[in-house]
Design a protein around this motif. Structure first.
Motif, PDB file in Angstrom:
ATOM      1  N   LYS A   1       0.826  -1.203   0.000  1.00 37.63           N
ATOM      2  CA  LYS A   1       0.000   0.000   0.000  1.00 37.63           C
ATOM      3  C   LYS A   1       0.862   1.256   0.000  1.00 37.63           C
ATOM      4  O   LYS A   1       0.540   2.251  -0.647  1.00 37.63           O
ATOM      5  N   VAL A   2       1.949   1.214   0.761  1.00 34.86           N
ATOM      6  CA  VAL A   2       2.843   2.381   0.769  1.00 34.86           C
ATOM      7  C   VAL A   2       3.462   2.579  -0.602  1.00 34.86           C
ATOM      8  O   VAL A   2       3.570   3.708  -1.106  1.00 34.86           O
ATOM      9  N   ILE A   3       3.850   1.466  -1.233  1.00 29.90           N
ATOM     10  CA  ILE A   3       4.475   1.559  -2.551  1.00 29.90           C
ATOM     11  C   ILE A   3       3.494   2.093  -3.583  1.00 29.90           C
ATOM     12  O   ILE A   3       3.892   2.761  -4.545  1.00 29.90           O
ATOM     13  N   LYS A   4       2.225   1.828  -3.391  1.00 29.62           N
ATOM     14  CA  LYS A   4       1.230   2.353  -4.336  1.00 29.62           C
ATOM     15  C   LYS A   4       1.258   3.877  -4.335  1.00 29.62           C
ATOM     16  O   LYS A   4       1.094   4.515  -5.374  1.00 29.62           O
ATOM     17  N   PHE A   5       1.435   4.479  -3.184  1.00 26.26           N
ATOM     18  CA  PHE A   5       1.640   5.936  -3.122  1.00 26.26           C
ATOM     19  C   PHE A   5       2.952   6.300  -3.829  1.00 26.26           C
ATOM     20  O   PHE A   5       3.008   7.237  -4.616  1.00 26.26           O
ATOM     21  N   TRP A   6       3.978   5.561  -3.493  1.00 27.33           N
ATOM     22  CA  TRP A   6       5.335   5.892  -3.969  1.00 27.33           C
ATOM     23  C   TRP A   6       5.439   5.805  -5.484  1.00 27.33           C
ATOM     24  O   TRP A   6       6.165   6.593  -6.109  1.00 27.33           O
ATOM     25  N   ASN A   7       4.730   4.882  -6.092  1.00 25.31           N
ATOM     26  CA  ASN A   7       4.845   4.673  -7.534  1.00 25.31           C
ATOM     27  C   ASN A   7       4.241   5.802  -8.354  1.00 25.31           C
ATOM     28  O   ASN A   7       4.421   5.843  -9.576  1.00 25.31           O
ATOM     29  N   GLN A   8       3.493   6.668  -7.729  1.00 22.98           N
ATOM     30  CA  GLN A   8       2.868   7.750  -8.485  1.00 22.98           C
ATOM     31  C   GLN A   8       3.842   8.889  -8.779  1.00 22.98           C
ATOM     32  O   GLN A   8       3.488   9.830  -9.477  1.00 22.98           O
ATOM     33  N   PHE A   9       5.050   8.807  -8.237  1.00 18.93           N
ATOM     34  CA  PHE A   9       6.015   9.889  -8.407  1.00 18.93           C
ATOM     35  C   PHE A   9       7.071   9.516  -9.435  1.00 18.93           C
ATOM     36  O   PHE A   9       7.377   8.342  -9.653  1.00 18.93           O
ATOM     37  N   THR A  10       7.652  10.549 -10.018  1.00 23.24           N
ATOM     38  CA  THR A  10       8.787  10.371 -10.921  1.00 23.24           C
ATOM     39  C   THR A  10      10.069  10.313 -10.091  1.00 23.24           C
ATOM     40  O   THR A  10      10.282  11.142  -9.209  1.00 23.24           O
ATOM     41  N   LYS A  11      10.921   9.336 -10.402  1.00 19.33           N
ATOM     42  CA  LYS A  11      12.115   9.106  -9.582  1.00 19.33           C
ATOM     43  C   LYS A  11      13.368   9.315 -10.424  1.00 19.33           C
ATOM     44  O   LYS A  11      13.346   9.231 -11.654  1.00 19.33           O
ATOM     45  N   ASN A  12      14.475   9.565  -9.723  1.00 18.12           N
ATOM     46  CA  ASN A  12      15.766   9.623 -10.386  1.00 18.12           C
ATOM     47  C   ASN A  12      16.362   8.219 -10.448  1.00 18.12           C
ATOM     48  O   ASN A  12      15.734   7.238 -10.064  1.00 18.12           O
ATOM     49  N   SER A  13      17.609   8.103 -10.937  1.00 16.72           N
ATOM     50  CA  SER A  13      18.223   6.784 -11.105  1.00 16.72           C
ATOM     51  C   SER A  13      18.476   6.083  -9.788  1.00 16.72           C
ATOM     52  O   SER A  13      18.637   4.860  -9.748  1.00 16.72           O
ATOM     53  N   LEU A  14      18.510   6.847  -8.700  1.00 14.08           N
ATOM     54  CA  LEU A  14      18.691   6.244  -7.382  1.00 14.08           C
ATOM     55  C   LEU A  14      17.367   5.884  -6.739  1.00 14.08           C
ATOM     56  O   LEU A  14      17.338   5.437  -5.584  1.00 14.08           O
TER      57      LEU A  14
END
Length: 1955
Positions: free
Chosen positions: A24-37
């Motif tokens: 569930k936490v990752i579902k929030f996290w996946n909505q963002f654009t991330k850098n290579s790290l």
């Protein structure tokens, strides 16, 4: 902050690890654009939490953002970080969930995240549903008899977003703050509608709200139980009800934290709108305003319940309370659950420390989550780090002298000693035999020794063994006989006999030399090994252990497949062997083999295939097999003890089921050899000549051999017999690419059997060597003998000195003492007759006994007839048979008789009389003899000085058994006879010594042979003589190679490698070592030393080198540079020399000026010397009165050598260490310098290192150097001079030319005109230019012939450009750090792997790697610059000092070739295998296979894809697992994860994966698979996550899944990529995210990360040896492993150096390992400090560190009464917040902000002086002021003054106490009062800024006046010119101040400060 506190909260720990929650936490996290790290911008995270907070609270929008920012800072602990990683985000979400839910558990936490997600992200086609709970409870609480018992009645509800269709979205867009609908808005709308519709169910809708307009568009529904509808009307009689939000999960509801998520207060009052419509409204509503309701009476209605608060405030005012804390006391607001303000909410949100939590429920929830969580039982840190431990325990080093060290290193290597462990019937015998064949080692089992016994028996039957008398002879040892008899008669062989038999086999030379693999049934033999009953087989002796692991089912399957053929012999075969015979022979292709390389042909034919009809299944006793398997399982603990001492890389554990013998053999061989060649074995050579031995039997695939350190000396004779014996070419062997020669075939065979025994140390002359040093007088034989004794450790025997001492001692006796070896005297000297003869002047003849006595040898009296020559008839026995009979009888004589006789002699009753000592003549004394009348003890290791010199002395030495090995005869070999001796002794008796020398040479050569008598010249120093002696004496002394025995440059054929240079490269060793001058040698003067060539400048230099090679060996450094510059005159040469001088700080030598000046000075000195030698005489004058010079004085004599003198002067002026030489040598004739300058430099051996020639174009030369104005000025000057001369000559005025008349020049017809002068000047310059250019060209030609590097630079451009060009050329020469590379670069040889372009099968690199003359460097297969070995770079190798280095490209290879110093970096252990294991995961069609193939191709990794692996497995394997999978696939069943992982584990253990590394494509797919992989030890070095937008995935056209969109969609929905990436990142910190990029960019990113991971592991392996700190943040360590060895997350450097406590997370880049502890350093600077001195910063005792209190900690009392100490230091009084509390040294301290708490936690000592003021204000400043004003109006102003003036007065008094001021002419009291008055005005906050600034200036002036006396006193005590000037100025100012002060009354003067 909470991230660190979470370690102390058990529930939070287990919750954050739970995968369901993390999804569930990752579902929030996946909505963002991330850098290579994988990090997200902080701004996005803050906005997300602002939206979440708006769902919970009602505040202005800007406060949500502020609160979210502070919450993120608080959670991460890093306020300044712009990027947030997942760990910080997950921690913040966990904290929020923990605080929101009153009694949290897993299902409520997950449900809360689900509700929040749908509220803050945009969705479509949904409605909001409100459900009310606890209807029975509501009905009971609203009953008439209960409604007045409490004023608050809760109604529980939950609001849900319900979707009307299936959600297929992956990415969602965040709502704006305006779109967020807070929790409770919908519920309040439902209740409003119900109350105003008489509690009838009607269509619901959201009421209009100006704040939440977006809600109007959302459908509203409600679930209203009947009980709720029946009970709600009664609520009208209740003043307050509360709508309390809950979480309803699985028929259970969870309350939310009332301190954080408050309920919706409802106080319903009847209101009327403008239309006169009456309805019930909520006067406490936070969602709706008066405008929303359409009424204006809400405020009036709301005042009713506020009256109590007003009344409470009045009571407080009348009580005149001076300290009121309205925030912590009882609130007057009847709504106790409503937060007071924004700050109160923040306090609760950030973890109110006294929040109530039901500990029992919390513990139960924690336990439930722990049971669900999958725990990884990873090995502890010590076991993990042991994988990088080197077996050798030392860093590999490259030898500086590989010629000597390599063969010794090979010989010192222990052979392989392998123990094979496996269950019975697993094919271990076949496997062991294959391994023994592959590794060329011996196969040892119980059958080996027994077979040998039966072979002996068989041989004896054919040819029986008999003794000398023909009787049968025992041919077996007692052990063999016992074993044979037991087997022959069917008895069981005893276990101890088998142990002895195994011991015998293990002690054979061939086993010691080659090594062995031991295959015995360990279930029966483990105990014997552990108890060391096998002394050569104890567990500590094994080098490797191979464990073949199979399941019992596979063992039984293997046993069932064994069949046998019954014919003459019973032959058995397994199913695998039969399948191998049937299978066609497959040619194994090496994927990395070079093109065109031919595979070796296997001539071995397969045995014929037997039809299975003729075979019978072998009957198996499976009960016995089961018993064996059970016994094997029970012995596991003992078996582990056999190899527990070995490092992990030496324990080879193989899952062998289903693998064929070839696969097993290749895998095990690869792991044992680790890329190195097999240890060398001795090979017999057969060559016709000694030089032929270097190339005999060599093909083009082998390298030429070289001579060993032993040269042509037999190593076996040297070791076993201490003899230096030259070997013979017919007895030669090759070992490790070196040639050894032996004296006989027996020695050769011994060496072939066990060469390591004879090569353990460098060869030296034996300690038993005997050398005689002889020579005539004054040849220095004593000196040479002493030197030899010191060098070789022999004993010096100076015979003359010994005799002299004996005679001197004997002359001191008063009477003669007998000479005897009797113990009573023990002195050998001259007898009385001999003494008399000596006194007559006769020499002492028999001196050898005295010498032996001096050496401590045992002596005896010579037996009669001993040493006399035998008669002819005594030479042979008369009768051979009789002699043989006597020998046999002698053997039969028992030895007891002798002992009995001795006993009888020792035990007589009476002692015999002692006879007097006998005076034994020296000729009758001999060494002690043994029973066979031979000398028992002979002297060894002596240097005889001056002895022997006669044949009699030689005979006596031979008689005494003293054999001289070498004789050194010192002679004078000068050109003129005895020239050197005559120089030493002018009156030397030449004739007598000549005769003696001739006699000495004749006697010694006849006795010892000419080869053993070495005549050595005595010319030169004693060191030179010693070198010549050692060269002649010691065959192992370094010397020039004999060209008849080695390869010389002429032997090198085309295509062969040239002979390598020595340490000097192409430069002459003599000039470099002796003159420190770098001059290239010439190719015609070459000498070879140990196979390397040295070049010399002259033949004389070469001879000097040959005479003393050792002098010129060893480390050599390059001298400072000598640069020769020459150029056309006028080309700017001097300017450039000046620039170079300033730039490089080297002197500039003007060669011409210095040479001519020195020559002239020397010439004048010679003239003066001749003048003094001739004497004084009167001067002679010529006719003109000039002195006539004497030619004998002025001219040098004819014999004077001008050239030699010029050479001497040139050498003298070129003595500087480094210089620039101005080589312009123009206009110097032969009469001045007889030799051209270049020839002079050549003869003087002072050639420059580099030459720069400067040229210029003629046109530019003329422009620069031809100045016509000078000629014109000269011409004008001449005209003026002529006019002046005419005037001076009194020319009449009328003859002077008139000024008005036209100029008539009286031209001189011979005088040149101006044009001609200009032309003539130009022509001269041109001629000079052409001559200079010719000179420069001649110099270039000469230096080119001399092979001196030079360059020609044009100066036609600017000076700066010319300087840049020169510097570019000189950069590699002038670099001081790389000067030695000028010599070392000649040791580098670029290797061409394929020297023959037509024969690619000939790979020269492979030949070198397999040879023993060359080998890999200390870096192994790694790049020496980057330490990377992935991929293995084999295309650009170099050879440097017989070591192979692998470089990445030609540019790097050229760089290293020019600068070999780059190879001096520290290496890493090569016996620690560090290869990449890479996982590539991602969603379907995200590019996983593309990335995998890219990395596989570029990095040479093995590409593993599960689908392809399964296909190969079921075809190539025959074990139970393969059968199971094949059966499952046939019936269409899936394959379980355990089976897939077992297959994968088998695959990655094979050779190709072990040697190159591997990459797993698209697996694991689920978290369960990842955990199972980790349990099997398959933990990736790197995990790459392929990121691709789901829309692109769905739109991607592909045939995969049949092109069905729904299948791809379902795969996307089921993907667990996010949870997998989180799990790997959280557990192992090894994840990198791959975004869409170019192929090059993608590969570069992946390669960089892989390289970082691998190099980090290599550095750890090195640090384990060097015991130095090392960074380990790149290792795949879990948090538990880090915590195990961590000493805390505080930086030890800051704690030790600055007393600061700076906490860092465990996953911090600067994580260091040292001394079995982990340290977290706060910065790179701290890391460098720690690395420099780790022992100083080690933490031995846990320090007291500030600790933040967590929820549930007991709070006793705040220090500083709750005020923030950080603000107190800043003179501010601010209360701390109760959630920001640290405990330090037993005190609890709260802080006003997170930054203050971090500052205090960082450095508590900085705030230890914080103090509270004496009087404290009331709590709320606004309330304080209001109350104080009202009280003051009643007449008491004390409180008002205290409130407004307290802080100002405190600061003023503190400043007074610190400064101790006193105003001149005022008392201290007056000064203080005036200072306070001015300070109050300067700090009056009721006045504006300009007012305060005016009085602050006056205050500064007042303080300046006070400081005058102290300043004057200070300056008066300092003696300095500057301070004295300041002192006078200060005094002057003070005088002016006093005048002004005294000029007016004091009261008037001080008005200036207070007006």
């Amino acid at each position: 902050m909470f991230r660190d506190r979470i370690q102390d909260c058990k529930f939070a720990q287990v919750l954050i690890k739970n995968l369901t929650f993390q999804r569930k936490v990752i579902k929030f996290w996946n909505q963002f654009t991330k850098n290579s790290l994988g990090e997200v911008e902080r701004q996005q995270i803050e906005y997300l939490f602002a939206l979440i907070l708006k769902c919970l609270f009602v505040f202005p929008d800007h406060q949500y953002k502020e609160l979210a920012r502070e919450f993120v800072d608080y959670s991460s602990g890093e306020p300044g970080n712009e990027w947030i990683n997942y760990e910080h985000f997950s921690t913040a979400v966990t904290q929020l969930v923990y605080l929101i839910i009153e009694s949290p558990d897993l299902q409520s936490s997950v449900h809360l995240l689900k509700l929040l997600f749908v509220r803050i992200f945009r969705h479509s086609n949904y409605y909001i549903e409100v459900e009310f709970f606890g209807a029975d409870n509501i009905e009971y609480t609203l009953r008439p008899d209960q409604r007045f018992k409490k004023s608050f009645h809760p109604i529980y509800f939950e609001e849900r977003f319900v979707f009307q269709d299936v959600q297929t979205q992956y990415h969602f867009e965040l709502r704006s703050l305006e779109e967020i609908i807070p929790i409770g808005f919908s519920a309040e709308s439902v209740v409003y509608i119900l109350q105003n519709n008489e509690f009838n169910v009607v269509p619901f809708r959201h009421l209009y709200s100006s704040q939440y307009k977006h809600a109007q568009d959302i459908e509203l529904r409600a679930i209203t139980p009947p009980a709720f509808l029946n009970a709600l009307p009664n609520a009208q009689m209740v003043p307050d009800i509360g709508l309390y939000p809950v979480l309803f999960v699985n028929n259970q509801y969870y309350r939310r934290n009332r301190l954080l998520v408050r309920d919706i207060q409802w106080s319903h009052q009847l209101a009327q709108n403008s239309k006169n419509e009456k309805f019930l409204v909520n006067v406490k509503s936070e969602f709706f305003t008066e405008e929303d309701y359409g009424v204006d009476q809400i405020q009036k209605l709301h005042k009713r319940w506020e009256r109590k608060a007003i009344q409470a405030k009045r009571q407080l005012l009348t009580a005149q309370v001076t300290q009121i804390d309205l925030t912590q006391g009882k609130s007057s607001n009847p709504d106790k659950r409503k937060p007071k303000n924004y700050k109160h909410l923040a306090r609760t949100l950030f973890g109110e420390l006294n929040q109530p939590k039901d500990k029992e429920k919390l513990a139960e929830a924690t336990k439930q989550i722990e049971e669900i969580n999958l725990n990884l039982n990873l090995p502890d840190f010590s076991h993990y780090i042991s994988k990088f431990a080197s077996q050798s325990g030392r860093l590999p080093q490259d030898s500086t002298n590989p010629y000597e060290d390599d063969v010794l290193e090979y010989a010192s290597q222990s052979p392989l000693q392998i123990l094979l462990i496996g269950k019975p019937r697993t094919g271990s015998t076949t496997f062991a035999q294959e391994i023994a064949k592959a590794l060329d080692i011996e196969y040892i089992n119980l059958q080996r020794g027994i077979n040998k016994i039966f072979v002996k028996v068989t041989e004896n039957e054919s040819s029986p063994a008999v003794d000398e008398e023909g009787n049968p002879k025992e041919f077996l040892t007692p052990l063999e006989r016992d074993v044979y008899d037991s087997l022959r008669f069917g008895r069981e062989v005893q276990h101890d006999k088998l142990e002895q038999l195994l011991n015998f086999e293990l002690q054979l030379d061939i086993v010691k030399n080659k090594g062995y693999i031991l295959n015995i049934p360990l279930e029966y033999w483990a105990e014997s090994i552990l108890r060391l009953k096998l002394p050569k087989l104890g567990c500590r002796y094994f080098s490797h252990v191979i464990i073949l692991d199979q399941s019992d089912e596979d063992v039984k399957k293997f046993a069932r497949g064994i069949m046998e053929k019954i014919d003459e012999n019973i032959t058995r075969s397994s199913q695998y062997q039969r399948d191998e015979l049937k299978r066609p022979k497959v040619k194994v292709v090496d994927p990395y083999a070079d093109e065109g390389e031919d595979e070796p042909q296997d001539d071995e034919e397969k045995p014929p295939i037997t039809d299975e009809k003729d075979l019978f299944y072998c009957p198996q006793d499976f009960e016995e097999l089961d018993a064996s398997l059970q016994l094997f399982a029970s012995k596991q603990q003992q078996l582990q003890m056999l190899y527990q001492h070995l490092p992990e890389q030496n324990i080879i554990h193989i899952q062998s089921a289903g693998l064929n013998v070839l696969q097993l053999s290749e895998t095990v061989t690869s792991r044992i050899l680790m890329g190195k060649p097999l240890r060398p074995l001795a090979i017999k050579l057969e060559g016709s000549g000694e030089k032929d031995l270097l190339t005999v039997n060599l093909t083009e695939e082998k390298l030429a051999r070289m001579w060993s350190l032993w040269a042509q000396i037999d190593p076996v004779e040297l070791l076993l017999k201490d003899k230096v014996v030259n070997g013979k070419a017919e007895f030669a062997a090759d070992y490790a690419g070196r040639v050894f020669m032996f004296d006989n075939d027996d020695n050769l065979n011994k060496f072939l059997a066990y060469p390591r025994q004879y090569l353990q140390k460098s060869p030296k002359l034996p300690k038993t060597y005997i050398v005689a040093v002889q020579g005539i007088k004054q040849t220095g034989k004593n000196t040479v003998a002493k030197q030899l004794a010191e060098v070789y450790g022999w004993q010096l025997v100076d015979v003359e000195d010994i005799v002299r001492q004996k005679v001197a001692n004997q002359s001191q006796y008063n009477k003669h003492v007998p000479s005897t070896f009797d113990p009573r005297i023990n002195d050998i000297h001259l007898t009385e007759p001999e003494w008399k003869e000596f006194n007559k002047g006769n020499p002492v003849k028999d001196v050898l006994p005295m010498v032996l006595s001096h050496l401590g040898q045992k002596l005896q009296k010579k037996p009669p007839g001993w040493g006399e020559p035998k008669k002819e008839d005594e030479d042979q026995p008369k009768d051979d048979e009789e002699e043989e009979r006597k020998k046999k009888e002698a053997k039969k004589i028992p030895p007891k008789k002798k002992k009995e006789e001795v006993v009888e002699e020792v035990e007589p009753q009476a002692k015999p009389a002692t006879p007097p000592p006998e005076d034994v003549p020296t000729k009758e004394i001999i060494p002690l003899l043994d029973a066979e009348l031979k000398v028992a003890d002979k002297p060894k290791g002596i240097v005889l000085c001056g002895y022997p010199s006669t044949q009699e002395q030689i005979d006596q030495l031979n008689l005494f058994g003293i054999k001289i090995d070498k004789v050194i005869l010192l002679t004078d070999k000068s050109e003129e006879p005895f020239q050197i001796l005559l120089q030493r002794v002018p009156d030397y008796n030449v004739e007598l010594e000549t005769a003696f020398q001739t006699q000495l040479q004749t006697v010694l050569k006849e006795a010892y042979g000419e080869d053993n008598v070495k005549e050595i010249g005595i010319e030169g120093s004693k060191e030179d003589v010693l070198v010549r002696v050692r060269t002649a004496l010691d065959p192992f002394y370094i010397r020039v190679d004999d060209e008849s025995l080695v390869r010389v440059p002429g032997d090198v054929q085309e295509g062969e490698d040239p002979i390598q240079f020595g340490d000097y490269g192409i430069y002459c060793p003599i000039t470099l070592r002796d003159s420190n001058w770098l001059i290239p040698g010439k190719e015609e003067f070459i000498a070879l030393v140990r196979g390397r060539q040295y070049r010399f400048y002259t033949e004389k230099d070469m001879q000097i080198f040959k005479d003393n090679v050792l002098k010129y060996m060893g480390k050599v450094t390059a001298p400072p540079p000598r640069i020769f510059l020459s150029g056309v005159r006028g080309s700017g040469l001097r300017t450039q020399l000046d620039i170079l001088n300033k730039q490089y700080k080297l002197p500039v030598l003007n060669l011409k000026d210095n040479l001519l000046s020195n020559l002239d000075t020397h010439k004048k000195n010679r003239q003066l010397e001749r003048y003094f030698m001739k004497g004084f005489k009167n001067k002679e004058l010529d006719e003109n009165g000039k002195e006539i010079l004497d030619p004998e004085i002025m001219e040098d004599p004819a014999e004077f050598e001008r050239k030699d003198h010029e050479l001497k002067v040139l050498i003298q002026i070129l003595q500087s260490d480094g210089l620039f030489i101005n080589g312009n040598f123009y206009d110097v004739g032969e009469e001045i310098v007889s030799t051209p300058i270049v020839d002079l430099l050549v003869e003087a051996k002072r050639l420059p290192e580099f030459v720069i020639l400067i040229k210029i174009e003629q046109e530019n030369f003329i422009k620069r150097n031809f100045d016509s104005t000078i000629i014109e000025q000269e011409e004008n000057k001449k005209g003026l001079m002529q006019d002046r001369k005419a005037i001076d000559d009194n020319v009449p005025e009328e003859e002077l030319p008139s000024l008005d008349a036209p100029a008539e020049e009286a031209e001189d017809p011979e005088a040149p005109r101006l044009e001609e002068m200009l032309k003539e000047g130009r022509d001269k310059l041109i001629a000079q230019f052409e001559a200079d250019v010719a000179k420069i060209e001649d110099l270039a030609r000469q230096f080119e012939e001399l092979k001196i590097p030079f360059t020609v630079i044009s100066s036609d451009t600017s000076i700066d450009n010319v300087t840049i060009r020169i510097n570019n050329v000189l950069e590699p020469i002038m670099d001081r750090d790389n000067r030695n590379d000028m010599l070392e670069k000649y040791q580098v040889q670029k290797l061409n792997p394929f020297p023959d372009p037509e024969n690619y099968a000939l790979n020269r690199l492979k030949l070198l790697e397999k040879s023993y003359t060359h080998k890999q460097s200390r870096f192994g297969d790694r790049n020496p610059i980057t330490l990377s070995n992935t991929p293995q770079q084999r295309d650009f190798p170099i050879l440097y000092r017989n070591r192979i280095y692998y470089l990445v490209d030609e540019e790097q290879r050229q760089l290293v070739s020019d600068r070999p110093k780059l190879l001096n970096s520290s290496s890493v252990p090569t016996d620690v295998v560090i290869k990449p294991s890479i996982f590539v995961i991602g969603k379907v069609k995200s590019g996983k296979t593309f990335v995998s193939k890219l990395l596989s191709d570029k990095l040479k990794l093995v590409h593993i894809k599960i689908s392809r692996l399964l296909e190969e497995f079921i075809v190539t394997h025959t074990d139970q697992l393969a059968h199971k999978i094949k059966k499952a696939l046939q019936v269409g069943e899936g394959i379980d994860d355990d089976s897939v992982i077992e297959i994968l584990h088998k695959r990655v253990q094979l050779k190709d994966c072990y040697e190159n590394g591997w990459i797993l494509d698209g697996y694991p797919n689920t978290i369960d698979q990842a955990i199972k992989l980790a349990h099997h030890g398959l933990i990736p070095t790197v995990t790459f996550v392929c990121l691709k937008d789901e829309i692109d995935i769905l739109n991607h056209k592909s045939d995969k899944f049949g092109g069905i969109h729904e299948v791809r969609l379902q795969r996307l929905l089921n993907a667990q990529t996010e949870i997998l990436s989180y799990w790997y990142q959280h557990t192992f910190n090894n994840v990198r995210y791959l975004h869409k990029s170019s192929q090059w960019g993608l590969f570069h990113l992946c390669q960089t990360f892989i390289h970082e991971q691998l190099i980090s592991r290599a550095h750890v392996a090195r640090a384990l040896i060097t015991r130095e700190p090392v960074r380990i943040d790149k290792l795949t360590l879990s948090l538990e492993q880090i915590l195990e060895k961590s000493v805390g997350n505080y930086c030890p450097v800051l704690m030790k150096a600055k007393k600061q406590f700076q906490a860092r997370p465990l996953r911090w880049p600067n994580l260091l390992y040292f001394d079995d502890q982990l340290f977290i350093l706060s910065s790179d600077d701290c890391q460098q400090d720690f690395i420099k001195n780790p022992n100083y910063y080690q933490i031995h005792q846990k320090p007291q560190i500030p600790r933040q209190l967590i929820i549930g900690d007991k709070i006793d009392q705040f220090e500083y009464k709750g005020y923030c100490p950080v603000e107190l230091i800043n003179n501010k009084l601010i209360l701390g917040q109760s959630h920001l509390v640290l405990e330090y040294r037993g005190k609890q301290i709260c802080f006003a902000s997170v930054s203050n708490m971090l500052a205090y936690e960082l450095n508590p000592n900085q705030f230890k002086h914080a103090r509270l003021p004496d009087k404290l204000p009331v709590s709320d400043p606004k309330e304080q002021k209001n109350i104080a004003k009202k009280v003051a109006k009643r007449g008491d102003c004390t409180s008002y003054l205290e409130l407004n003036l307290r802080n100002i007065v405190i600061r003023v008094l503190a400043q007074l106490g610190y400064q101790r001021i006193k105003y001149p002419t005022l008392s201290c009291k007056e000064t203080v009062l005036k200072f306070i008055a001015i300070s109050l005005k300067a700090n009056n906050n009721n006045k504006d800024h300009h007012y305060r600034e005016k009085y602050q200036k006056k205050l500064s002036e007042f303080l300046q006046h006070c400081s005058y006396p102290q300043e004057i006193k200070r300056l008066s005590q300092v003696e300095d010119e500057v301070d004295e000037e300041n002192f006078l100025q200060t005094v002057e100012k003070f005088d002016e101040f006093l005048k002004e002060l005294q000029s007016q009354p004091k009261e008037d003067y001080f008005q200036r400060f207070i007006r």
